[in-house]
Write an enzyme that holds these catalytic residues in place. Structure first.
Site, PDB file in Angstrom:
ATOM      1  N   ASP A   1     -14.900   2.854   7.375  1.00 26.41           N
ATOM      2  CA  ASP A   1     -13.818   3.730   6.906  1.00 26.41           C
ATOM      3  C   ASP A   1     -14.266   4.538   5.690  1.00 26.41           C
ATOM      4  OD1 ASP A   1     -11.041   4.737   6.591  1.00 26.41           O
ATOM      5  OD2 ASP A   1     -11.250   3.685   4.691  1.00 26.41           O
TER       6      ASP A   1
ATOM      7  N   SER B   1      -7.294   4.142   9.065  1.00 28.30           N
ATOM      8  CA  SER B   1      -7.989   4.090   7.776  1.00 28.30           C
ATOM      9  C   SER B   1      -7.289   3.131   6.811  1.00 28.30           C
ATOM     10  CB  SER B   1      -8.041   5.511   7.204  1.00 28.30           C
ATOM     11  OG  SER B   1      -8.450   5.500   5.877  1.00 28.30           O
TER      12      SER B   1
ATOM     13  N   HIS C   1       0.847  -1.194   0.000  1.00 28.02           N
ATOM     14  CA  HIS C   1       0.000   0.000   0.000  1.00 28.02           C
ATOM     15  C   HIS C   1       0.883   1.245   0.000  1.00 28.02           C
ATOM     16  CE1 HIS C   1      -3.508   2.496   0.758  1.00 28.02           C
ATOM     17  NE2 HIS C   1      -2.693   3.235   1.492  1.00 28.02           N
TER      18      HIS C   1
ATOM     19  N   ARG D   1     -14.039  12.949   6.812  1.00 24.30           N
ATOM     20  CA  ARG D   1     -12.756  13.608   7.128  1.00 24.30           C
ATOM     21  C   ARG D   1     -12.333  14.532   5.987  1.00 24.30           C
ATOM     22  NH1 ARG D   1      -9.034   8.922   7.469  1.00 24.30           N
ATOM     23  NH2 ARG D   1      -7.411  10.488   7.635  1.00 24.30           N
TER      24      ARG D   1
ATOM     25  N   LYS E   1      -8.411  -1.425   6.211  1.00 24.83           N
ATOM     26  CA  LYS E   1      -8.731  -1.990   4.889  1.00 24.83           C
ATOM     27  C   LYS E   1      -7.751  -3.111   4.551  1.00 24.83           C
ATOM     28  CE  LYS E   1      -8.652   2.181   3.274  1.00 24.83           C
ATOM     29  NZ  LYS E   1      -8.871   3.564   2.976  1.00 24.83           N
TER      30      LYS E   1
HETATM   31  N1  URA Z   1      -5.446   6.775   2.419  1.00 27.26           N
HETATM   32  C1  URA Z   1      -6.437   6.182   3.131  1.00 27.26           C
HETATM   33  O1  URA Z   1      -6.954   5.137   2.774  1.00 27.26           O
HETATM   34  N2  URA Z   1      -6.840   6.790   4.271  1.00 27.26           N
HETATM   35  C2  URA Z   1      -6.303   7.928   4.714  1.00 27.26           C
HETATM   36  O2  URA Z   1      -6.699   8.396   5.765  1.00 27.26           O
HETATM   37  C3  URA Z   1      -5.276   8.541   3.957  1.00 27.26           C
HETATM   38  C4  URA Z   1      -4.861   7.933   2.816  1.00 27.26           C
END
Ligand code: URA
Length: 437
Positions: A162, A184, A83, A169, A188
């Site tokens: 999320d 966040s 990621h 957010r 995932k």
């Molecule tokens: N990417 C995400 O999935 N969440 C965040 O808060 C920032 C970047």
């Protein structure tokens, strides 16, 4: 029953929340019992007062359990993903996923769209005619099993709290918070049923984390959360002061990725991709040290196996695999305009922030999640620090479809590239590696 405003007040006053308070709040928000305004107030209190590691881990768990977990138990290979926190020209996933799959890993990659100036893997892949990013979970796992990797968008069942909180957010000034970003991203990734995860934490002008110090804190926090949840997690801190590679913009980045898989693109894009993929091989026991991992990756790239996996993934997801043979035919723009260098010398700097803004105004990015994008636009053949240039040679080729936008992009790029007589030291691409001991 816990009263939501008492939890908000506690965090507002700088106290730590218990895991039960966090879980109840997230469950209430997900079910609709807690409205957006109370969630926004708590997010702002977290933004201002931070969270302890224990609170962050509890928030991650609560958001992960707001949906279903991907069941990857039937996959026979080690399951690993990467990621990135996002950057300009960051097309690493398109190369890394098939490369790791060609080395024997299963890569179920759930990616996002670009927001702000940073690009998104899904937008890039959707420039391939027919490519579906909305596979069902069953289809997704079938492609991972048969091909070795699949790249899709977030499903409605994966960490739905999320999805809702991130959108909130985004409009309440609470995105750049280390505990909120950690939870966040990790909720995932931890829902994907992984054995191991590599994080590419980008830092610099074109990244969320502007300073190395903040990027380091975020990386450490995410690695620790992952380890607490029993996963093998590594992180690389990488340079996002300058764009990654020579193409920026959706179809143009697919083109550069395919050319990299063909072995035609070396330099920083390949180096960063190779190092992140090497970290995946190390975490999954497919290599014993960095050097042998690098060798395996160089050999796999040369063999053409990674390009073949990419071709199979595109075909399995409904895309036209001919893109692998003719990547330069993908989504042509109306105008391709060279930007001649005003002087001869060495390129000393390329500002990732300015480049990201220019591609966004050309139509290659969005300012609101619901905006559409123009896949064809962007920059190709962008110079990179250390490169020598003659007066009149192009610093980049600008691909545009709209005269007004082209003009605006040119203005944003006016001071983005610096040239001097002295050759600069090569930019550091990887600042730090954090791997389990
Ligand atoms: N990417 C995400 O999935 N969440 C965040 O808060 C920032 C970047």
């Amino acid at each position: 029953m816990r009263v939501p405003q008492w939890i908000i007040e506690k965090k507002r006053d700088g106290q730590d929340l218990s895991a039960d308070e966090i879980t109840d709040f997230i469950q209430g928000y997900h079910s609709g019992d807690i409205p957006d305004y109370q969630m926004a107030a708590l997010a702002m209190a977290i933004y201002l007062n931070g969270m302890s590691f224990e609170e962050t881990a509890a928030l991650t768990e609560a958001m992960m359990h707001s949906g279903e977990l991907l069941d990857t138990s039937a996959l026979s290979r080690p399951v690993c993903d990467k990621h990135s926190t996002g950057g300009i020209g960051d097309k690493v996933s398109l190369i890394l996923a098939p490369l790791a799959a060609a080395c024997g890993l299963a890569v179920p990659m759930i990616s996002g769209r670009g927001l702000g100036i940073t690009g998104g893997t899904l937008d890039k892949l959707e420039s391939i005619p027919g490519y579906r990013t909305d596979l069902s979970e069953k289809e997704f796992l079938k492609v991972v099993d048969e091909v070795g990797c699949s790249i899709i968008g977030q499903t409605s069942t994966l960490a739905p709290a999320d999805k809702k909180l991130y959108a909130l957010r985004d409009v309440t000034g609470t995105v750049p918070s280390i505990p909120l970003i950690t939870a966040s991203i990790m909720c995932k990734k931890m829902a994907e049923g992984l054995d191991a995860l590599v994080l590419d934490v980008k830092t610099g002008r074109g990244a969320f984390m502007k300073t190395r110090e903040d990027a380091e804190k975020l990386a450490k926090n995410m690695v620790r959360v992952g380890e607490t949840m029993g996963k093998s997690v590594g992180a690389l801190l990488t340079n996002m002061d300058i764009p990654l590679g020579h193409c920026i913009g959706n179809a143009l980045e697919v083109r550069e990725s395919i050319e990299c898989l063909q072995g035609k693109v070396r330099g920083p894009l390949w180096e960063v991709t190779r190092e992140l993929t090497a970290a995946m091989l190390l975490l999954c026991g497919k290599a014993s040290d960095w050097e042998s991992a690098r060798e395996t990756l160089e050999d796999t790239l040369k063999s053409g196996k990674a390009l073949e996996v990419f071709r199979q993934m595109v075909a399995a997801q409904g895309g036209d695999p001919a893109v692998c043979d003719h990547p330069r035919d993908l989504a042509p723009a109306r105008e391709i305009l060279p930007a001649p260098s005003p002087e001869s010398g060495y390129v000393t700097d390329v500002n990732a922030d300015a480049v990201g803004r220019a591609v966004l105004v050309l139509g290659g990015g969005r300012t609101r999640a619901e905006d559409g994008i123009d896949h064809a636009v962007g920059l190709s053949d962008l110079v990179t620090p250390g490169q020598s240039i003659e007066k009149g040679q192009p610093l980049y080729n600008l691909h545009g479809n709209d005269d007004k936008r082209i003009q605006q992009a040119r203005e944003l790029l006016r001071d983005a590239i610096q040239i001097a007589d002295e050759k600069p030291a090569p930019p550091v691409l990887i600042y730090n590696r954090m791997m389990p001991t």
